[in-house]
Design a protein around this motif. Structure first.
Motif, PDB file in Angstrom:
ATOM      1  N   GLU A  68      -4.006   2.935  -3.033  1.00  0.00           N
ATOM      2  CA  GLU A  68      -4.306   3.681  -1.812  1.00  0.00           C
ATOM      3  C   GLU A  68      -5.630   3.209  -1.199  1.00  0.00           C
ATOM      4  OE1 GLU A  68      -5.410   8.211  -0.536  1.00  0.00           O
ATOM      5  OE2 GLU A  68      -3.917   7.940  -2.106  1.00  0.00           O
ATOM      6  N   ILE A  69      -6.638   3.012  -2.022  1.00  0.00           N
ATOM      7  CA  ILE A  69      -7.935   2.541  -1.529  1.00  0.00           C
ATOM      8  C   ILE A  69      -7.802   1.159  -0.909  1.00  0.00           C
ATOM      9  CG2 ILE A  69     -10.240   1.780  -2.263  1.00  0.00           C
ATOM     10  CD1 ILE A  69     -10.090   4.093  -4.360  1.00  0.00           C
ATOM     11  N   ALA A 102      -6.141  -1.537   6.178  1.00  0.00           N
ATOM     12  CA  ALA A 102      -5.818  -0.948   7.477  1.00  0.00           C
ATOM     13  C   ALA A 102      -7.053  -0.910   8.386  1.00  0.00           C
ATOM     14  CB  ALA A 102      -5.255   0.454   7.305  1.00  0.00           C
ATOM     15  N   GLU A 103      -8.227  -0.756   7.773  1.00  0.00           N
ATOM     16  CA  GLU A 103      -9.471  -0.690   8.539  1.00  0.00           C
ATOM     17  C   GLU A 103      -9.942  -2.079   8.990  1.00  0.00           C
ATOM     18  OE1 GLU A 103     -12.270   1.370   6.119  1.00  0.00           O
ATOM     19  OE2 GLU A 103     -11.197   3.270   6.257  1.00  0.00           O
ATOM     20  N   ALA A 104      -9.496  -3.096   8.292  1.00  0.00           N
ATOM     21  CA  ALA A 104      -9.964  -4.469   8.592  1.00  0.00           C
ATOM     22  C   ALA A 104      -9.290  -5.049   9.809  1.00  0.00           C
ATOM     23  CB  ALA A 104      -9.719  -5.371   7.396  1.00  0.00           C
TER      24      ALA A 104
END
Length: 67
Positions: A58-59, A65-67
């Motif tokens: 999950e991390i 997804a943030e990149a």
């Protein structure tokens, strides 16, 4: 079995049980009890590893997804 037991503690206890069995230390009266305890410890360790794996995935998914 307590859920508050840390993975490392459970592994140490499991290793002690295995060592006693390998050295023919347990008497026949306690063998079943020790096998049941080992089974509980294995189940708990597996659950903790599965949970940790899911959290890591999950991390990593969140960071991608943030990149």
């Amino acid at each position: 079995m307590t859920n508050s037991m840390k993975y490392e503690e459970a592994m140490r206890e499991l290793e002690r049980i295995v060592a006693r069995m390998e050295n023919d230390e347990p008497d026949i009266d306690s063998l079943g009890e020790q096998l049941r305890r080992a089974q509980q410890l294995i189940k708990m360790c597996k659950a903790k590893l599965t949970k940790a794996d899911e959290e890591i995935k999950e991390i990593l998914s969140d960071s991608e997804a943030e990149a």
